[in-house]
Scaffold this active site. Structure first.
Site, PDB file in Angstrom:
ATOM      1  N   LYS A 164      70.186  83.544  89.279  1.00 32.14           N
ATOM      2  CA  LYS A 164      70.028  84.596  90.291  1.00 32.14           C
ATOM      3  C   LYS A 164      71.416  85.155  90.577  1.00 32.14           C
ATOM      4  O   LYS A 164      72.368  84.399  90.788  1.00 32.14           O
ATOM      5  CB  LYS A 164      69.385  84.008  91.548  1.00 32.14           C
TER       6      LYS A 164
ATOM      7  N   GLU B  88      65.918  85.678  88.617  1.00 26.05           N
ATOM      8  CA  GLU B  88      65.244  86.167  89.827  1.00 26.05           C
ATOM      9  C   GLU B  88      66.075  87.268  90.464  1.00 26.05           C
ATOM     10  O   GLU B  88      67.269  87.098  90.711  1.00 26.05           O
ATOM     11  CB  GLU B  88      65.030  85.033  90.836  1.00 26.05           C
TER      12      GLU B  88
END
Ligand code: ATP
Ligand code: MG
Length: 224
Positions: free
Chosen positions: A38, A116
Site C-alpha cells: 500500500k 491496496e
C-alpha cells in the site's frame, strides 16, 4: 515478473482491506507466493510513539505474510484524512519515485502482488501533483473494484469503471461487499453492472465472510 493487481473502490471504508486480506489468503492457500503493498495509509493508530499501519497489519495477520507491516506501506499518516491533506498537516508528502522503488523492492519477494489503494480511484495523494490513478499507472496495474452491494452502487461502480477506462486503466473485475444472497435489488445490481459494462462481478462477500467464492485459478488470472 511479479504479477500485479490493484484494489480500488467506489469510496473509502468500502472494504478494500477486508477483501484484499481474503484475496491474498486465498492465493496463498492455493500455493501462490502472494504479497501486499500500500503506497499511503492515513488514520494510523499511534502505539508507544510508533504509527501502526493497520491495513497492512490486518492483511499480514489474515493472509499470514512474512514482512513486517511497516515494510509493506511507503507512507503512514496519523490523521484520518486523504494523504494529500495528511501530508500537509504532518509533513512527508508522497514522492512517486519512492512509491515505485518500494513497490519494486517488495515485488522481489513475491510472484503475485496485491496493491491496496487509498479511498477511490480519484483519491488525491499530493495536492496538484498526484492522484491515486497516477499511482495505478506508474505501477502498471489492472484494477479490481470493491463496491458495496446495496442501493446506489450501480451509479458509483459504473462511474468508477468508466473513469478508469477513460484513463486507459484496465478493469479486471468487481467484488460486491456486504452482499445479501437472494436480495432482489442486490442481485439486480450485480446483473446490471455486468450487463452495462461487460466487467464481471467475480465474487460477492457477505457480512463477516471468511472466504471468497472464487476459484483460485480464476483469481490468479486477474493479475497481470
Ligand atoms: N464483509 C464484511 N463483513 C464485516 N465487516 C466488514 C466487511 N467488509 C468490511 N468490513 C469492515 O468495515 C470497515 C471498513 O472496511 P475496510 O477497512 O476494509 O475499508 P477500506 O476500503 O480498506 O478503507 P480505507 O479506504 O480506509 O482503506 C472495517 O472495520 C472492516 O473490518
Ligand atoms: Mg483499507
Amino acid at each position: 515478473m511479479t504479477k500485479r493487481l490493484f484494489i480500488t473502490a467506489t469510496g473509502t471504508d468500502v472494504g478494500k482491506t477486508y477483501i484484499t486480506a481474503l484475496l491474498v489468503k486465498k492465493m496463498r492457500q492455493a500455493g501462490r507466493n502472494a504479497g501486499y503493498y500500500k503506497a499511503a495509509l492515513s488514520g494510523a493508530e499511534r502505539k508507544g510513539g510508533r504509527l501502526i499501519p493497520g491495513d497492512a497489519a490486518y492483511v499480514k495477520r489474515v493472509a499470514g505474510l512474512e514482512p513486517a507491516a511497516e515494510e509493506m506501506v511507503s507512507y503512514i499518516y496519523e490523521a484520518a484524512v486523504s494523504p494529500h491533506l495528511a501530508s500537509e498537516l504532518e509533513g512527508n508528502p508522497v514522492e512517486l519515485s519512492i512509491v515505485t522503488e518500494d513497490f519494486h523492492r517488495i515485488c522481489e519477494s513475491f510472484d503475485y502482488i496485491t496493491v491496496e489503494g487509498s479511498g477511490g480511484i480519484l483519491c488525491p495523494v499530493r495536492r496538484n501533483r498526484l492522484m491515486m490513478e497516477d499511482i495505478i499507472k506508474a505501477l502498471d496495474c489492472p484494477v479490481l473494484i470493491i463496491a458495496p452491494a446495496g442501493l446506489g452502487t450501480i451509479n458509483d461502480t459504473i462511474l468508477t469503471i468508466e473513469y478508469a477506462r477513460s484513463r486507459k486503466i484496465e478493469v479486471t473485475g468487481v467484488i460486491l461487499n456486504w452482499f445479501h444472497k437472494g436480495d432482489v435489488m442486490e442481485e439486480d445490481n450485480l446483473r446490471f453492472i455486468e450487463e452495462y459494462t461487460g466487467v464481471p462481478v467475480i465474487a460477492c462477500a457477505e457480512e463477516n465472510a471468511r472466504d471468497l467464492d472464487i476459484e483460485p485459478e480464476r483469481l490468479a488470472a486477474l493479475y497481470r
